[in-house]
Design a protein around this motif. Structure first.
Motif, PDB file in Angstrom:
ATOM      1  N   ILE A  83     -14.748  42.124  73.082  1.00 35.96           N
ATOM      2  CA  ILE A  83     -13.731  41.306  73.739  1.00 35.96           C
ATOM      3  C   ILE A  83     -13.407  41.896  75.110  1.00 35.96           C
ATOM      4  O   ILE A  83     -13.386  43.108  75.272  1.00 35.96           O
ATOM      5  N   PRO A  84     -13.194  41.045  76.080  1.00 33.75           N
ATOM      6  CA  PRO A  84     -12.756  41.577  77.372  1.00 33.75           C
ATOM      7  C   PRO A  84     -11.308  42.051  77.238  1.00 33.75           C
ATOM      8  O   PRO A  84     -10.624  41.647  76.302  1.00 33.75           O
TER       9      PRO A  84
ATOM     10  N   ALA B 240      -7.364  36.796  83.744  1.00 28.27           N
ATOM     11  CA  ALA B 240      -7.970  36.414  85.021  1.00 28.27           C
ATOM     12  C   ALA B 240      -8.856  35.187  84.843  1.00 28.27           C
ATOM     13  O   ALA B 240      -8.848  34.270  85.664  1.00 28.27           O
ATOM     14  N   ILE B 241      -9.601  35.156  83.733  1.00 27.89           N
ATOM     15  CA  ILE B 241     -10.467  33.997  83.490  1.00 27.89           C
ATOM     16  C   ILE B 241      -9.596  32.755  83.302  1.00 27.89           C
ATOM     17  O   ILE B 241      -9.898  31.679  83.807  1.00 27.89           O
ATOM     18  N   ARG B 242      -8.472  32.945  82.618  1.00 26.86           N
ATOM     19  CA  ARG B 242      -7.567  31.815  82.396  1.00 26.86           C
ATOM     20  C   ARG B 242      -7.025  31.318  83.740  1.00 26.86           C
ATOM     21  O   ARG B 242      -6.985  30.120  84.005  1.00 26.86           O
ATOM     22  N   ALA B 243      -6.650  32.262  84.591  1.00 21.62           N
ATOM     23  CA  ALA B 243      -6.094  31.869  85.885  1.00 21.62           C
ATOM     24  C   ALA B 243      -7.130  31.144  86.739  1.00 21.62           C
ATOM     25  O   ALA B 243      -6.816  30.190  87.442  1.00 21.62           O
ATOM     26  N   GLU B 244      -8.380  31.586  86.643  1.00 23.56           N
ATOM     27  CA  GLU B 244      -9.416  30.990  87.493  1.00 23.56           C
ATOM     28  C   GLU B 244     -10.034  29.749  86.879  1.00 23.56           C
ATOM     29  O   GLU B 244     -10.433  28.838  87.599  1.00 23.56           O
ATOM     30  N   GLY B 245     -10.165  29.745  85.568  1.00 21.89           N
ATOM     31  CA  GLY B 245     -10.904  28.645  84.951  1.00 21.89           C
ATOM     32  C   GLY B 245     -10.109  27.834  83.936  1.00 21.89           C
ATOM     33  O   GLY B 245     -10.614  26.885  83.369  1.00 21.89           O
ATOM     34  N   GLY B 246      -8.871  28.241  83.672  1.00 22.12           N
ATOM     35  CA  GLY B 246      -8.047  27.494  82.717  1.00 22.12           C
ATOM     36  C   GLY B 246      -8.225  27.999  81.293  1.00 22.12           C
ATOM     37  O   GLY B 246      -9.106  28.810  81.003  1.00 22.12           O
TER      38      GLY B 246
ATOM     39  N   LYS C  59      -9.336  26.598  78.651  1.00 27.19           N
ATOM     40  CA  LYS C  59     -10.579  26.263  77.972  1.00 27.19           C
ATOM     41  C   LYS C  59     -11.601  27.380  78.161  1.00 27.19           C
ATOM     42  O   LYS C  59     -12.180  27.882  77.202  1.00 27.19           O
ATOM     43  N   TRP C  60     -11.774  27.805  79.419  1.00 25.16           N
ATOM     44  CA  TRP C  60     -12.821  28.785  79.683  1.00 25.16           C
ATOM     45  C   TRP C  60     -12.443  30.173  79.229  1.00 25.16           C
ATOM     46  O   TRP C  60     -13.308  30.974  78.870  1.00 25.16           O
ATOM     47  N   ALA C  61     -11.147  30.429  79.212  1.00 23.63           N
ATOM     48  CA  ALA C  61     -10.717  31.722  78.675  1.00 23.63           C
ATOM     49  C   ALA C  61     -11.109  31.779  77.196  1.00 23.63           C
ATOM     50  O   ALA C  61     -11.630  32.786  76.711  1.00 23.63           O
ATOM     51  N   THR C  62     -10.865  30.680  76.505  1.00 21.05           N
ATOM     52  CA  THR C  62     -11.220  30.627  75.080  1.00 21.05           C
ATOM     53  C   THR C  62     -12.731  30.764  74.907  1.00 21.05           C
ATOM     54  O   THR C  62     -13.210  31.534  74.069  1.00 21.05           O
TER      55      THR C  62
ATOM     56  N   ASN D  28     -18.020  36.316  73.920  1.00 27.91           N
ATOM     57  CA  ASN D  28     -18.104  37.763  73.730  1.00 27.91           C
ATOM     58  C   ASN D  28     -18.141  38.127  72.255  1.00 27.91           C
ATOM     59  O   ASN D  28     -18.921  38.978  71.836  1.00 27.91           O
ATOM     60  N   LEU D  29     -17.284  37.468  71.476  1.00 24.80           N
ATOM     61  CA  LEU D  29     -17.236  37.758  70.042  1.00 24.80           C
ATOM     62  C   LEU D  29     -18.571  37.434  69.388  1.00 24.80           C
ATOM     63  O   LEU D  29     -19.116  38.241  68.622  1.00 24.80           O
ATOM     64  N   LEU D  30     -19.094  36.272  69.722  1.00 25.59           N
ATOM     65  CA  LEU D  30     -20.356  35.834  69.132  1.00 25.59           C
ATOM     66  C   LEU D  30     -21.486  36.785  69.501  1.00 25.59           C
ATOM     67  O   LEU D  30     -22.220  37.270  68.636  1.00 25.59           O
TER      68      LEU D  30
END
Ligand SMILES: Nc1nc2c(ncn2[C@@H]2O[C@H](COP(=O)(O)OP(=O)(O)OP(=O)(O)O)[C@@H](O)[C@H]2O)c(=O)[nH]1
Ligand SMILES: [Mg+2]
Lengths: 681, 79
Positions: free
Chosen positions: A636-637, A644-650, A652-655, A661-663
């Motif tokens: 996991i990051p 940061a991913i949530r802020a940049e991509g929303g 959905k992309w954070a999820t 990563n988990l997979l």
């Protein structure tokens, strides 16, 4: 003052009656050193009006005369593209200086003279060139015919070594003489191609009939118009009106079509060539241009194949250094914490409190804290690597390999940044225009092992392995890198290569690292580790202790932690990890060090008397330990990266990033475990 | 057309380090670096700040890692 002066900055000092000496030059050529040499302690530091750019002024006393010396911001040219350039340019345009001392770095004269030519083109005549850093030039085998240079360039030239003060007295004398009008100069200005010269002539002719000719050098205005300098276009528009201006602009477009390039680059090229020719008239030796040791090193270190092996080798040595020195210290600390727990345990009457302090806090935080020596040494080693100039080479190798793997060049910068920290790396994906490129780069990015992950790797191998630690650590690091590259390959396949945003890297000189700086630096960095132990890990440990002790102590199968772990156990068993590993991984989501803290607490509760690492090494096979360390590094990051991913991509992309990563880490975990079993490890 | 332009072209073509460019143009790496500075000042390339970008991380205070001190500069081509 009327609007026609709007490009100029008029200094107040002009009115004080003192003659003004301005120091101009490229950044880092020694302007301030010369300034200090001229003014001694008689200086004043303030700001340029309206901006926070430092303005240094001082008084030069020469015999019975006084001059005001002003240190201008360092610039490479006098376009108006940065605030520093604008300040220097407007100051010079305002004829504020009675004498301009143009300080040039004699060891890289070419680029320095570029600015000199721009100053000359403004029509400024009272210029003295200080040929500074003459000592460095000499060392590199560069030498000048100064008399010839004066003749060619058309202004006085004084060789200086500002650091030692050599030439400063001569400079003072020349300044004083020129300020009193005792020196005549004839600065040379570049001559351009015929079509450009024709247009300069044409525009100059038009401008000569306007009042602008009284305040500005019209040739300079004409050249700036050709380069489409916005400030100058605005100024000239006031005087010519839109009709004539349009005519000029049409001419400029025609010229641009003729050269197939914007004129600023055409003119800059020709100016540079002009300087090149000039230099050949007065430079006696250009210095040795043979292959240096560092060139040879670079050939190997930035080679895609040798380079990657060197990279792994270097990191192996790094880990080796850390473990060889750090492990005994770590074991000592770990034992100390355990003994300390045993020592104070009998003195705490309340059983709950005793559990909390001894098992929760000392067990959890202590096991993490005992790694302080390793963390500190890791930072020392990294600091030394950085200081030596090696990191830039490592980045170059990575880039070459990524390119082979098909990663579009534009994703490289986020990847390089990620070696430090994934957060700024993800933020930097903002520069990628294509939505798909951006998202994919963001998803791959957390796989690059950031510097914090290095700590985690050190940590986990330190705990789980008694032998071959450095090798294991490099192995995990290499797998991490490999996954990033593999993802790059996927990226390359799926991303339609859009327009590249190319970049270039300046490789720094190799340097012998300073121990002192490394130590100070590492202390600064590892302080954060202590702070983290006092916050995140402390609370984590308390939470873990609670969950492992209630409603019934661990071992009963009824504690919350066991129940939680057992839910995930069927899944983690696929990679050979039991419920304890499952629980520790869950806590590790908050901070990866909690993985260790969890084990510290769990084994502490079992009332074991031995140090944690001893217990861990019996509890797990090397293969299991390797899988756990690998999965912990990858699964996991960190929270900030997800943010940061949530802020940049929303959302959905954070999820998606978390799931990816988990997979990926699960697949790798299962693969490595089963391959390991198959190989009989 | 000229060295400045040649260097811009080489960067576009994928030359990644000043040394690579220097080798291709048969000039010194220092000269290449000097020209890159001029190109920066003309607005053709821009320097990428690597160190400071770590300031953007909200967890900077408790992060175990740190910004790599990346000696050497990276310049990115501007549109
Ligand atoms: N060897 C040598 N070093 C010099 C000489 N002049 C300056 N330096 C060194 O060069 C470095 C830069 O000098 P500064 O005076 O700060 O340069 P500057 O032009 O004011 O730099 P900026 O204000 O950043 O544009 C310092 O480390 C100086 O000690 C010189 O003649 N010889
Ligand atoms: Mg300075």
């Amino acid at each position: 003052m009327n609007e026609c002066h709007d490009l100029k900055y008029i200094s107040k000092n002009k009115k004080q009656g003192l003659r003004v000496i301005a120091l101009a030059g490229n950044p880092n050529v020694g302007k301030t050193t010369i300034f200090n040499g001229l003014t001694g302690l008689r200086q004043h530091v303030g700001n340029w009006p309206g901006v926070t750019v430092e303005k240094k002024e001082g008084i030069l006393k020469y015999h019975d005369k006084e001059f005001l010396v002003i240190d201008l911001p360092g610039t490479y040219s006098l376009t108006a593209s940065s605030i520093d350039e604008l300040i220097a340019r407007n100051f010079l345009l305002g004829s504020n200086a009675d004498v301009v001392v143009d300080i040039v770095d004699s060891s890289s004269l070419m680029r320095n003279l570029f600015l000199t030519m721009e100053i000359f083109e403004m029509g400024i005549k009272n210029v003295i060139i200080a040929l500074n850093k003459i000592d460095i030039a000499k060392k590199r085998g560069i030498s000048f015919d100064v008399k010839k240079m004066e003749k060619v360039i058309g202004v006085p030239v004084i060789p200086t070594n500002a650091k030692s003060g050599e030439g400063v007295e001569e400079l003072k004398a020349m300044i004083s003489g020129m300020a009193e009008g005792k020196a005549t100069t004839n600065p040379i200005t570049p001559i351009y191609d015929e079509p450009i010269e024709q247009e300069i002539g044409h525009i100059s002719g038009v401008l000569s009939e306007t009042p602008l000719a009284q305040w500005y050098n019209v040739r300079w205005l004409a050249i700036k118009l050709l380069t489409r300098d916005q400030e100058v276009i605005k100024l000239v528009l006031n005087y010519l009106g839109p009709k004539k201006m349009d005519e000029i602009l049409i001419h400029i477009s025609e010229l641009e079509r003729y050269y197939k390039h914007p004129l600023d680059i055409v003119i800059a090229n020709q100016k540079y060539e002009f300087i090149d020719k000039l230099m050949h008239q007065f430079v006696i030796h250009f210095g040795e241009v043979h292959e240096t040791f560092s060139d040879c090193m670079d050939k190997i270190l930035t080679h895609p194949l040798y380079g990657i092996f060197t990279l792994l080798g270097v990191f192996y040595l790094l880990f080796k250094f850390v473990f060889t020195i750090g492990t005994p210290l770590q074991e000592f600390l770990d034992n100390t914490f355990v003994s300390f727990g045993q020592l104070i345990a009998p003195h705490i009457g309340n059983e709950t409190l005793r559990g909390l302090i001894v098992n929760g806090i000392i067990g959890g935080v202590g096991s993490v804290l005992s790694f302080f020596p390793l963390v500190f040494l890791l930072f020392v080693a990294m600091s030394i690597l950085e200081d030596s100039g090696y990191m830039a080479r490592a980045a170059t190798v990575m880039e070459k390999i990524m390119r082979i793997f098909g990663l579009p060049g534009k994703s490289f910068i986020p990847m390089v940044l990620a070696f430090g920290c994934n957060v700024p790396a993800i933020m930097s994906t903002r520069t990628l225009e294509d939505e798909r490129d951006r998202i994919l780069t963001m998803l791959v990015n957390p796989l690059v092992p950031c510097s914090a992950r290095m700590v985690v790797i050190t940590f986990l191998t330190g705990v789980f392995f008694s032998k071959h630690k450095a090798l294991v650590a490099v192995g995990i690091y290499a797998i991490s890198l490999f996954l990033a590259l593999l993802s790059a390959l996927i990226l390359g396949k799926f991303v339609i290569k859009g327009e590249e945003s190319p970049f270039v890297m300046e490789l720094p000189e190799y340097a012998i690292p300073s121990w002192k700086i490394a130590l100070i630096h590492s202390w600064e960095r590892s302080k954060e580790f202590l702070r983290k132990a006092g916050t995140v890990i402390l609370f984590g440990s308390i939470a873990i202790w609670y969950l492992s002790s209630y409603p019934q102590a661990m071992g009963s199968g009824l504690s919350y932690a066991e129940k939680l772990g057992k839910v995930f156990e069927p899944f983690t068993m696929l990679m050979g990890l039991d419920w304890k590993a499952a629980v520790s991984l869950i806590f590790g989501i908050i901070a990866k060090e909690n993985v260790i803290a969890t084990y510290g607490v769990i084994y502490g509760i079992g009332e074991n008397e031995e140090a944690l690492i001893m217990l861990m090494r019996v509890a797990m096979t090397s293969l299991q330990a390797f899988v756990l360390a690998l999965v912990t590094t990858l699964y996991i990051p960190c929270i900030a990266t997800i943010g940061a991913i949530r802020a940049e991509g929303g959302n959905k992309w954070a999820t998606v990033a978390v799931i990816y990563n988990l997979l990926l880490s699960s697949i790798i975990g299962v693969l490595v475990y089963n391959i390991g079993l198959f190989l009989g490890l | 057309m000229g060295k400045l332009d040649d260097i811009l072209e080489l960067i576009k073509e994928g030359a990644r380090t000043s040394k690579e460019i220097a080798e291709r143009l048969e000039i010194s790496a220092e000269e290449v670096e000097g020209i890159i500075k001029i190109l920066e000042s003309l607005g053709y390339v821009e320097k990428i700040e690597i160190g400071e970008s770590c300031g953007s991380c909200p967890l900077k205070k408790i992060c175990l890692g740190s910004c790599i001190i990346f000696k050497g500069n990276i310049y990115q081509m501007k549109k």
